[in-house]
Design a protein around this motif. Structure first.
Motif, PDB file in Angstrom:
ATOM      1  N   UNK A 318      -0.925   9.530   4.788  1.00 30.43           N
ATOM      2  CA  UNK A 318      -0.421   8.052   4.621  1.00 30.43           C
ATOM      3  C   UNK A 318       1.052   7.956   5.279  1.00 30.43           C
ATOM      4  N   UNK A 319       1.034   6.829   5.840  1.00 31.46           N
ATOM      5  CA  UNK A 319       2.254   6.328   6.526  1.00 31.46           C
ATOM      6  C   UNK A 319       2.901   5.419   5.672  1.00 31.46           C
ATOM      7  N   UNK A 320       3.797   5.630   4.726  1.00 29.59           N
ATOM      8  CA  UNK A 320       4.532   4.834   3.750  1.00 29.59           C
ATOM      9  C   UNK A 320       5.613   3.903   4.632  1.00 29.59           C
ATOM     10  N   UNK A 321       5.412   2.400   4.284  1.00 25.37           N
ATOM     11  CA  UNK A 321       6.659   1.713   4.766  1.00 25.37           C
ATOM     12  C   UNK A 321       7.152   0.773   3.673  1.00 25.37           C
ATOM     13  N   UNK A 322       8.308  -0.050   4.086  1.00 25.01           N
ATOM     14  CA  UNK A 322       8.455  -1.029   3.072  1.00 25.01           C
ATOM     15  C   UNK A 322       7.786  -2.305   3.279  1.00 25.01           C
ATOM     16  N   UNK A 354       7.402  -3.674  -1.941  1.00 22.32           N
ATOM     17  CA  UNK A 354       6.851  -2.362  -2.273  1.00 22.32           C
ATOM     18  C   UNK A 354       6.999  -1.398  -1.105  1.00 22.32           C
ATOM     19  N   UNK A 355       6.718  -0.075  -1.574  1.00 25.34           N
ATOM     20  CA  UNK A 355       6.555   1.026  -0.763  1.00 25.34           C
ATOM     21  C   UNK A 355       5.115   1.355  -0.691  1.00 25.34           C
ATOM     22  N   UNK A 356       4.458   1.094   0.510  1.00 24.17           N
ATOM     23  CA  UNK A 356       3.057   1.577   0.423  1.00 24.17           C
ATOM     24  C   UNK A 356       2.552   1.551   2.034  1.00 24.17           C
ATOM     25  N   UNK A 357       1.255   2.100   2.210  1.00 26.13           N
ATOM     26  CA  UNK A 357       0.642   2.145   3.310  1.00 26.13           C
ATOM     27  C   UNK A 357       0.193   0.952   3.575  1.00 26.13           C
ATOM     28  N   UNK A 358       0.667   0.347   4.779  1.00 23.26           N
ATOM     29  CA  UNK A 358       0.166  -1.123   5.258  1.00 23.26           C
ATOM     30  C   UNK A 358      -1.208  -1.244   5.510  1.00 23.26           C
ATOM     31  N   UNK A 359      -1.589  -0.162   6.320  1.00 19.68           N
ATOM     32  CA  UNK A 359      -2.951  -0.303   6.521  1.00 19.68           C
ATOM     33  C   UNK A 359      -4.013  -0.312   5.380  1.00 19.68           C
ATOM     34  N   UNK A 435     -15.501   1.423  -0.487  1.00 22.61           N
ATOM     35  CA  UNK A 435     -14.201   1.956   0.230  1.00 22.61           C
ATOM     36  C   UNK A 435     -12.909   1.323  -0.566  1.00 22.61           C
ATOM     37  N   UNK A 436     -13.183  -0.078  -0.859  1.00 23.00           N
ATOM     38  CA  UNK A 436     -11.773  -0.648  -1.704  1.00 23.00           C
ATOM     39  C   UNK A 436     -11.720   0.123  -2.838  1.00 23.00           C
ATOM     40  N   UNK A 437     -12.679   0.462  -3.565  1.00 21.36           N
ATOM     41  CA  UNK A 437     -12.243   1.233  -4.872  1.00 21.36           C
ATOM     42  C   UNK A 437     -11.637   2.723  -4.597  1.00 21.36           C
ATOM     43  N   UNK A 438     -12.143   3.400  -3.718  1.00 22.67           N
ATOM     44  CA  UNK A 438     -11.709   4.496  -3.140  1.00 22.67           C
ATOM     45  C   UNK A 438     -10.129   4.556  -3.015  1.00 22.67           C
ATOM     46  N   UNK A 439     -10.036   3.468  -1.998  1.00 24.86           N
ATOM     47  CA  UNK A 439      -8.589   3.460  -1.505  1.00 24.86           C
ATOM     48  C   UNK A 439      -7.327   3.046  -2.704  1.00 24.86           C
ATOM     49  N   UNK A 440      -7.864   1.983  -3.717  1.00 24.41           N
ATOM     50  CA  UNK A 440      -7.077   1.882  -4.758  1.00 24.41           C
ATOM     51  C   UNK A 440      -7.081   3.141  -5.382  1.00 24.41           C
ATOM     52  N   UNK A 441      -8.042   3.771  -5.774  1.00 32.86           N
ATOM     53  CA  UNK A 441      -7.735   4.781  -6.898  1.00 32.86           C
ATOM     54  C   UNK A 441      -7.173   6.019  -6.304  1.00 32.86           C
ATOM     55  N   UNK A 442      -7.725   6.599  -4.904  1.00 30.93           N
ATOM     56  CA  UNK A 442      -7.170   7.635  -4.374  1.00 30.93           C
ATOM     57  C   UNK A 442      -5.674   7.626  -3.641  1.00 30.93           C
ATOM     58  N   UNK A 443      -5.942   6.535  -2.719  1.00 33.97           N
ATOM     59  CA  UNK A 443      -4.636   6.252  -1.804  1.00 33.97           C
ATOM     60  C   UNK A 443      -3.652   5.635  -2.671  1.00 33.97           C
ATOM     61  N   UNK A 444      -3.821   4.699  -3.547  1.00 39.92           N
ATOM     62  CA  UNK A 444      -2.512   3.981  -4.200  1.00 39.92           C
ATOM     63  C   UNK A 444      -2.585   4.480  -5.632  1.00 39.92           C
ATOM     64  N   UNK A 459     -11.498 -10.077  -9.921  1.00 39.42           N
ATOM     65  CA  UNK A 459     -11.232  -8.433  -9.955  1.00 39.42           C
ATOM     66  C   UNK A 459      -9.354  -8.610 -10.272  1.00 39.42           C
ATOM     67  N   UNK A 460      -9.247  -7.471 -11.203  1.00 40.89           N
ATOM     68  CA  UNK A 460      -7.878  -7.273 -11.597  1.00 40.89           C
ATOM     69  C   UNK A 460      -7.557  -5.897 -10.855  1.00 40.89           C
ATOM     70  N   UNK A 461      -6.514  -5.781 -10.112  1.00 42.24           N
ATOM     71  CA  UNK A 461      -6.186  -4.506  -9.354  1.00 42.24           C
ATOM     72  C   UNK A 461      -4.572  -4.352  -9.823  1.00 42.24           C
ATOM     73  N   UNK A 462      -4.345  -3.112 -10.528  1.00 42.86           N
ATOM     74  CA  UNK A 462      -3.245  -2.746 -10.991  1.00 42.86           C
ATOM     75  C   UNK A 462      -2.754  -1.453  -9.873  1.00 42.86           C
ATOM     76  N   UNK A 463      -1.459  -1.451  -9.442  1.00 42.71           N
ATOM     77  CA  UNK A 463      -1.055  -0.665  -8.454  1.00 42.71           C
ATOM     78  C   UNK A 463       0.092   0.071  -9.289  1.00 42.71           C
ATOM     79  N   UNK A 464       0.328   1.330  -9.445  1.00 48.03           N
ATOM     80  CA  UNK A 464       1.751   1.912  -9.928  1.00 48.03           C
ATOM     81  C   UNK A 464       2.641   1.601  -8.751  1.00 48.03           C
TER      82      UNK A 464
END
Length: 467
Positions: A318-322, A354-359, A435-444, A459-464
């Motif tokens: 993961x490449x984290x960016x602002x 936020x700080x996250x991977x943009x891709x 893929x979307x579910x895995x990206x949210x659950x595992x990466x984010x 859909x409700x998406x919650x990202x810490x």
């Protein structure tokens, strides 16, 4: 003072007197401990004295499930109230869903154009209403009991007096709810006190024994369920991948076999000196066709393998960016202009960084929007997608909704499975939502859930958010 002014003043004081009598009547019903629904219906009925054109409604909030439920309305159609029963609150979910979620007053002057109503506009127009003002009903300790809403059949902006009225009505509703809640708590407390200490001890011992037994059984069942679920998930994944890749590989093998037969035939012609120019040209043409067909099949298999690799997102670097979310959403909308075509994409977001991977974020939004267009808007020229993003405490809450064909209850439990799709036309692989579910659950390290909705999909998406 003119007669007209005198008559106007008399009408004003008569209206004020009737409203005051109505509120006193509601408070008397509270004092008599009459049923909650009856009191709130009376409140709506008395409130409509203020303006004969307005339609009042009270929705109760289930604070555990975070869903709204109609409890009082004397004017709105029954089908409309039933459609709103169980709607989950969230930013951009109509006037009441947003007001209960944000704990703030929401004024929608024109349902036809306001983005909060993009998903429910047709339902509201069918009910004959075009404006909705909603005030959250908040108790003394900050608990939201529900919402007090005022509807109008035509677009309408509130006056300063209107705003005071809806606030006063919501406050009176809060008194009703709070009294009901306090009374229930007192009754429950009295029931507990009526039991003897020995009875309570016996009950506790029995409950503890049952609980210990249930926990032991549950632990055994849980471990068994995990093994079974892992096995089933692996089997579904392997089976789905095998099914998808067997088609292009099978076609490639058929093309190679056909080309091999043609080469043998060509070799025989050459060996017997029976080769003609016409046969040679036909042979070259057929071999060229089979090579192209084989290339197309293998490319499809290659694309499937690449897409399949995207499922394993937990180990990607993961490449984290602002990321400034408002700017990011603008980029998303611009980059997807061709895909959207005549469909509308509305986005609303607070000033959030936020700080996250943009891709990773880009893939999530792309897959959701593509899924709405390909599946939800199939056969529909102009669909609407609404995305609302707010920050609550240390979490980013994304509310995604469209007004498409929706998802049946039978399919809703499987939509995040790999290779599960309702469209087997050769183009849809059924990997987008997985893929979307895995990206949210595992990466984010977040979570996504399908929220029941009377219109389209939501859909409700919650990202810490990292500190």
């Amino acid at each position: 003072m003119t007669d007209s002014a005198r008559n106007e003043e008399i009408s004003y004081w008569r209206l004020a007197s009737e409203l005051e009598e109505g509120r006193n009547h509601v408070l008397q019903m509270v004092a008599r401990h009459e049923p909650l629904e009856l009191i709130l219906n009376t409140l709506c009925q008395k409130a409509q004295i203020y303006n004969a054109d307005m339609l009042c409604s009270v929705l109760r909030l289930d604070n555990t499930a975070k869903t709204l439920h109609p409890i009082a309305s004397v004017s709105l159609p029954e089908f409309y109230c039933q459609a709103l029963d169980g709607v989950a609150i969230g930013a951009g979910v109509g006037s009441c869903g947003t007001a209960a979620f944000l704990k703030k007053r929401v004024i929608v002057e024109d349902i036809n154009t306001h983005p909060y109503w993009s998903q429910y506009k047709e339902l509201a127009l069918q009910a004959g209403v075009q404006a909705c003002w909603s005030e959250p009903i908040i108790g003394a300790d900050g608990i939201v009991f529900g919402t007090f809403a005022i509807y109008y059949r035509e677009p309408k902006a509130p006056t300063e007096e209107d705003l005071k009225f809806i606030e006063l009505s919501a406050n009176l509703s809060a008194v009703v709810f709070e009294n009901h809640s306090n009374r229930e708590q007192l009754l429950n407390a009295n029931n507990l006190l009526n039991k003897t200490i020995n009875e309570r001890n016996a009950e506790l011992e029995s409950v503890n024994a049952q609980l210990r037994k249930a926990l032991q059984e549950q632990n055994l069942q849980f471990n068994s369920d995990i093994k079974i679920e892992k096995m089933m998930a692996t089997n579904r994944l392997v089976s789905g991948f095998s099914h998808e890749i067997s088609t292009p590989v099978g076609k490639a093998l058929t093309a190679i076999s056909s080309a091999s037969d043609k080469l043998l035939e060509l070799n025989e012609k050459v060996s017997t000196n029976a080769l003609s120019r016409k046969f040679l040209m036909n042979c070259i043409y057929e071999l060229s066709q089979q090579i192209d067909f084989n290339k197309h099949s293998l490319l499809k298999a290659h694309q499937l393998l690449q897409r399949f690799q995207e499922i394993n997102t937990s180990e990607t670097e993961e490449k984290i960016s602002t990321i400034v979310m408002q700017d990011f959403l603008a980029e998303i909308k611009e980059s997807l202009a061709v895909l959207l075509a005549s469909h509308q994409l509305h986005m609303q977001c607070d000033d959030i960084t936020i700080q996250a991977n943009k891709e990773t974020l880009w893939h999530i939004f792309f897959n959701l929007i593509e899924n709405s267009i390909v599946h939800g808007f199939e056969g529909k020229k102009e669909g609407i997608i609404q995305i609302n993003i707010v920050q609550e405490s240390d979490e980013l809450i994304i509310n995604y909704q469209d007004n498409g064909s929706g998802i049946s209850e039978e399919r809703s439990s499987r939509i995040f499975e790999p290779f599960y799709t309702s469209s087997r036309n050769g183009e849809s692989l059924g990997l987008g939502l997985s893929i979307t579910s895995n990206l949210i659950n595992h990466n984010l390290k977040g979570r996504i859930r399908l929220v029941e909705s009377p219109v389209g999909v939501r859909y409700e998406i919650i990202i810490p958010l990292s500190s």
